[in-house]
Design a protein around this motif. Structure first.
Motif, PDB file in Angstrom:
ATOM      1  N   GLY A 160       0.811  -1.119  -0.012  1.00  0.00           N
ATOM      2  CA  GLY A 160       0.139  -0.080   0.293  1.00  0.00           C
ATOM      3  C   GLY A 160       0.719   1.176   0.013  1.00  0.00           C
ATOM      4  O   GLY A 160       0.406   2.171   0.357  1.00  0.00           O
ATOM      5  N   ARG A 161       1.977   1.130  -0.426  1.00  0.00           N
ATOM      6  CA  ARG A 161       3.032   2.171  -0.476  1.00  0.00           C
ATOM      7  C   ARG A 161       3.962   2.224  -1.585  1.00  0.00           C
ATOM      8  O   ARG A 161       4.168   0.982  -1.953  1.00  0.00           O
ATOM      9  CB  ARG A 161       3.907   2.458   0.995  1.00  0.00           C
ATOM     10  N   PRO A 162       4.814   3.204  -2.008  1.00  0.00           N
ATOM     11  CA  PRO A 162       5.601   3.111  -3.247  1.00  0.00           C
ATOM     12  C   PRO A 162       6.785   2.334  -2.720  1.00  0.00           C
ATOM     13  O   PRO A 162       7.128   2.402  -1.568  1.00  0.00           O
ATOM     14  CB  PRO A 162       6.008   4.446  -3.622  1.00  0.00           C
ATOM     15  N   LEU A 292       5.614   8.984   8.853  1.00  0.00           N
ATOM     16  CA  LEU A 292       6.151   8.371   7.620  1.00  0.00           C
ATOM     17  C   LEU A 292       5.267   7.403   6.970  1.00  0.00           C
ATOM     18  O   LEU A 292       5.199   7.171   5.756  1.00  0.00           O
ATOM     19  CB  LEU A 292       7.501   8.225   7.757  1.00  0.00           C
ATOM     20  N   HIS A 293       4.879   6.451   7.693  1.00  0.00           N
ATOM     21  CA  HIS A 293       4.052   5.284   7.008  1.00  0.00           C
ATOM     22  C   HIS A 293       2.620   5.996   6.349  1.00  0.00           C
ATOM     23  O   HIS A 293       2.387   5.684   5.344  1.00  0.00           O
ATOM     24  CB  HIS A 293       3.323   4.567   8.087  1.00  0.00           C
ATOM     25  N   GLU A 294       2.182   7.053   7.029  1.00  0.00           N
ATOM     26  CA  GLU A 294       0.841   7.629   6.474  1.00  0.00           C
ATOM     27  C   GLU A 294       1.167   8.362   5.407  1.00  0.00           C
ATOM     28  O   GLU A 294       0.598   8.379   4.281  1.00  0.00           O
ATOM     29  CB  GLU A 294       0.322   8.579   7.639  1.00  0.00           C
ATOM     30  N   ALA A 297       1.694   6.086   2.514  1.00  0.00           N
ATOM     31  CA  ALA A 297       0.609   5.467   2.160  1.00  0.00           C
ATOM     32  C   ALA A 297      -0.436   6.675   1.123  1.00  0.00           C
ATOM     33  O   ALA A 297      -0.911   6.386   0.290  1.00  0.00           O
ATOM     34  CB  ALA A 297      -0.246   5.247   3.368  1.00  0.00           C
ATOM     35  N   ALA A 298      -0.084   7.798   1.651  1.00  0.00           N
ATOM     36  CA  ALA A 298      -0.572   9.107   0.928  1.00  0.00           C
ATOM     37  C   ALA A 298      -0.117   9.146  -0.538  1.00  0.00           C
ATOM     38  O   ALA A 298      -0.866   9.359  -1.328  1.00  0.00           O
ATOM     39  CB  ALA A 298      -0.605  10.433   1.837  1.00  0.00           C
ATOM     40  N   LEU A 299       1.034   8.965  -0.839  1.00  0.00           N
ATOM     41  CA  LEU A 299       1.698   8.733  -2.078  1.00  0.00           C
ATOM     42  C   LEU A 299       1.322   7.716  -2.763  1.00  0.00           C
ATOM     43  O   LEU A 299       1.006   7.850  -3.944  1.00  0.00           O
ATOM     44  CB  LEU A 299       3.265   8.707  -1.619  1.00  0.00           C
ATOM     45  N   GLY A 300       1.197   6.539  -2.140  1.00  0.00           N
ATOM     46  CA  GLY A 300       0.471   5.208  -2.716  1.00  0.00           C
ATOM     47  C   GLY A 300      -0.943   5.552  -3.348  1.00  0.00           C
ATOM     48  O   GLY A 300      -1.262   5.120  -4.521  1.00  0.00           O
ATOM     49  N   GLU A 301      -1.688   6.379  -2.484  1.00  0.00           N
ATOM     50  CA  GLU A 301      -2.983   6.413  -2.890  1.00  0.00           C
ATOM     51  C   GLU A 301      -3.270   7.622  -4.222  1.00  0.00           C
ATOM     52  O   GLU A 301      -4.020   7.307  -4.943  1.00  0.00           O
ATOM     53  CB  GLU A 301      -3.788   7.319  -1.548  1.00  0.00           C
ATOM     54  N   ALA A 302      -2.174   8.487  -4.085  1.00  0.00           N
ATOM     55  CA  ALA A 302      -2.040   9.518  -5.332  1.00  0.00           C
ATOM     56  C   ALA A 302      -1.374   8.716  -6.441  1.00  0.00           C
ATOM     57  O   ALA A 302      -0.987   9.427  -7.497  1.00  0.00           O
ATOM     58  CB  ALA A 302      -1.181  10.517  -4.954  1.00  0.00           C
TER      59      ALA A 302
END
Length: 378
Positions: A160-162, A292-294, A297-302
């Motif tokens: 769920g993250r880059p 940093l996890h959030e 995750a926000a970059l992943g959502e983008a």
């Protein structure tokens, strides 16, 4: 390796053709997110040897897919041919019909895949659809190389993250610069060019607010002809201190900028950044004021799949301590900074990377005057 049928093509030839497919796929690395950058070949294996009749690679923005492009180029020559693809073909309806439908309609005798797609909408289903249509499927050809090329896609699907790559340029005594005084260049010009190339294949480049306040960087790709490949620029900015007159903010209308702020960021600072065209993402509190996890995750959502972290020492140390680094590219220069230098990893020694059982060196090269080493977390 799994082969569901007989073929008279040597495994070595399969590997060579798949290597060509991987090179094609890398052409648009950094431009296809949120989709993986896939390469595909349509090959006729005749008595005179292999003839490539179609080549494809994922287009910017993720459409069309590599297989579609290669099949279109091959036309009727795809019938009875072998198709090489660096990732299991998609078997689900997205913005376009599934690639497996196009492959089956083209009538190849065989499909060779580098690696299965972990996306639950695809995983195993692409291969199963091809086999059900009577197509011979071979997979696992150059799987390790494909896993590295598709690491961003795999990370987004599985974590769920880059995929996070840290670039560090360090002196012979392990410093990234001086604490005070004139800014010094650690690495040689060829190493700086190599970093520009790394930017061009990343979806986003990340730095801490400290680097912005000291260096006021642009973080764009400045290689001739490649300016259009500049990635999203991300600043980890817990207190919302990103200056409105910084080069990043004043160019946000040309190349996007995202500020990741924490609970300490004042509302007026966030509003001013948004007004200036900066995307603002908020996280809960964490070490050094950010979670940093959030943030990742926000970059992943983008839709970001591959991020390059370029500084500074605190950001590097924080990501290392929270086990969020997947790859590290270390440029070690022969210069010595001395006792007034800034340590590359703040509280950590470089042995936390170089001698860590978590990271394995997978590459080394001389770049100008510097030694480049690449480490990978397995």
């Amino acid at each position: 390796m799994h082969d569901t049928g007989h073929n008279d093509v040597s495994p070595e030839l399969d590997r060579r053709l798949m290597a060509a497919g991987l090179r094609l796929g890398r052409r648009n690395l950094g431009q296809t997110h949120p989709n993986p950058a896939v390469g595909a070949l349509v090959v006729r294996h005749d008595s005179d040897g292999p003839i490539v009749v179609g080549r494809g690679w994922t287009a910017p923005g993720g459409r069309p897919h590599a297989e579609t492009m290669a099949l279109e180029q091959a036309g009727d020559a795809a019938r009875g041919a072998t198709i090489y693809t660096t990732l299991e073909p998609c078997a689900h309806d997205g913005k376009t019909p599934p690639c497996t439908d196009a492959l089956i309609a083209a009538g190849p005798e065989r499909v060779v895949m580098a690696i299965d797609d972990p996306d639950p909408r695809v995983s195993g289903k692409g291969r199963a659809a091809l086999e059900a249509a009577g197509i011979v499927v071979t997979d696992g050809v150059l799987a390790k190389e494909a896993a590295r090329d598709h690491a961003g896609h795999f990370s987004l699907v599985q974590k769920g993250r880059p995929h996070v790559t840290l670039k560090l340029a360090v002196s012979a005594d392990g410093m990234i610069g001086r604490r005070e005084g004139e800014r010094m260049m650690i690495t040689s010009k060829p190493a700086l060019t190599a970093v520009q190339a790394m930017r061009s294949t990343s979806d986003a480049v990340v730095i801490g607010i400290g680097t912005v306040l000291i260096d006021d960087p642009r973080l764009t790709v400045r290689l001739p002809g490649l300016a259009g490949l500049s990635p999203l620029r991300v600043v980890l900015d817990p207190s919302g201190r990103l200056p409105l007159d910084s080069r990043l903010v004043t160019t946000a209308d040309k190349v996007p900028v995202m500020a990741v702020v924490g609970p300490a960021a004042p509302a007026n600072a966030k509003a001013a950044l948004i007004e200036s065209g900066v995307q603002v993402v908020e996280t809960s509190d964490g070490p050094n004021g950010l979670n940093l996890h959030e943030a990742l995750a926000a970059l992943g959502e983008a839709g970001m799949t591959r991020v390059l972290v370029e500084g500074g020492a605190r950001v590097a140390a924080s990501l290392l301590s929270e086990d969020l680094l997947d790859e590290i590219v270390l440029f070690r220069a022969p210069v010595v900074v001395g006792p007034d230098g800034v340590r590359a990893l703040e509280g950590y020694a470089l042995s936390a990377i170089e001698r860590s059982p978590r990271y394995r060196q997978i590459d080394a090269a001389i770049v100008g005057d510097d030694l480049m080493r690449r480490y990978w977390r397995d």
